[in-house]
Design a protein around this motif. Structure first.
Motif, mmCIF file in Angstrom:
data_model
loop_
_atom_site.group_PDB
_atom_site.id
_atom_site.type_symbol
_atom_site.label_atom_id
_atom_site.label_comp_id
_atom_site.label_asym_id
_atom_site.label_seq_id
_atom_site.Cartn_x
_atom_site.Cartn_y
_atom_site.Cartn_z
ATOM 1 N N ASP A 99 0.846 -1.187 0.000
ATOM 2 C CA ASP A 99 0.000 0.000 0.000
ATOM 3 C C ASP A 99 0.887 1.245 0.000
ATOM 4 O O ASP A 99 1.672 1.442 0.932
ATOM 5 C CB ASP A 99 -0.903 -0.013 1.237
ATOM 6 C CG ASP A 99 -1.822 1.184 1.266
ATOM 7 O OD1 ASP A 99 -1.401 2.225 1.825
ATOM 8 O OD2 ASP A 99 -2.937 1.088 0.729
ATOM 9 N N ALA B 135 0.472 4.365 0.693
ATOM 10 C CA ALA B 135 0.372 5.236 1.870
ATOM 11 C C ALA B 135 1.063 4.602 3.070
ATOM 12 O O ALA B 135 1.783 5.285 3.816
ATOM 13 C CB ALA B 135 -1.091 5.527 2.186
ATOM 14 N N GLU B 136 0.867 3.309 3.257
ATOM 15 C CA GLU B 136 1.527 2.631 4.381
ATOM 16 C C GLU B 136 3.025 2.536 4.152
ATOM 17 O O GLU B 136 3.818 2.709 5.082
ATOM 18 C CB GLU B 136 0.907 1.253 4.614
ATOM 19 C CG GLU B 136 -0.485 1.350 5.188
ATOM 20 C CD GLU B 136 -0.966 0.056 5.791
ATOM 21 O OE1 GLU B 136 -0.133 -0.691 6.353
ATOM 22 O OE2 GLU B 136 -2.172 -0.198 5.708
#
Length: 149
Positions: A24, A26-27
């Protein structure tokens, strides 16, 4: 010329949790947050969910110094996960160290040492991210182990 730096870490987190933290964007930005990583553009080249993620990244305007990062996950006993990251440099002659005002060519050994330090810190960030998701982190010894190829 071609060269690489490899680091690995065993995490007390499931493959699914580690995959989420790696795949991901964003992660990933949460633990891959050093100045060098934040300055790069990323193109995902390969994704095998829960197993392998490969990306090419470069600094804006410096596509000739792009490198390829491979992240491989493997399940371990007890629901743990081994993560192995390898950064392959495609043009070592042009590896550069960013300073505030200029880019200076560096020796191959210095470039590899810098990458080993960066990835060690990045994997500590991943350990913290996995811990923050509720998964306990195994911090035995130095946390991240290095193998240079």
């Amino acid at each position: 010329m071609d060269d690489q730096v490899t680091r690995s870490v065993d995490l007390d987190a499931s493959v699914e949790d580690v995959w989420q933290a790696v795949a991901d964007p964003a992660e990933r930005a949460g633990w891959l947050d050093d100045e060098d990583a934040r300055s790069r553009h990323v193109r995902v080249d390969e994704s095998a969910p829960g197993e392998r993620l490969v990306w090419t990244w470069w600094r804006p305007g410096d596509e000739g110094d792009a490198s390829t990062v491979s992240v491989v996950l493997a399940p371990l006993d007890g629901g743990r996960t081994r993560l192995v990251v390898t950064e392959r440099l495609s043009a070592l002659a042009s590896v550069r160290v960013e300073s505030r005002h200029e880019r200076t060519p560096v020796a191959l050994s210095a470039a590899r040492a810098r990458l080993r330090r960066l990835w060690a810190a990045r994997l500590v960030g991943l350990e913290v991210a996995c811990h923050g998701s509720g998964s306990p982190v195994a911090v035995a010894g130095a946390g991240a182990r290095a193998a240079v190829g």
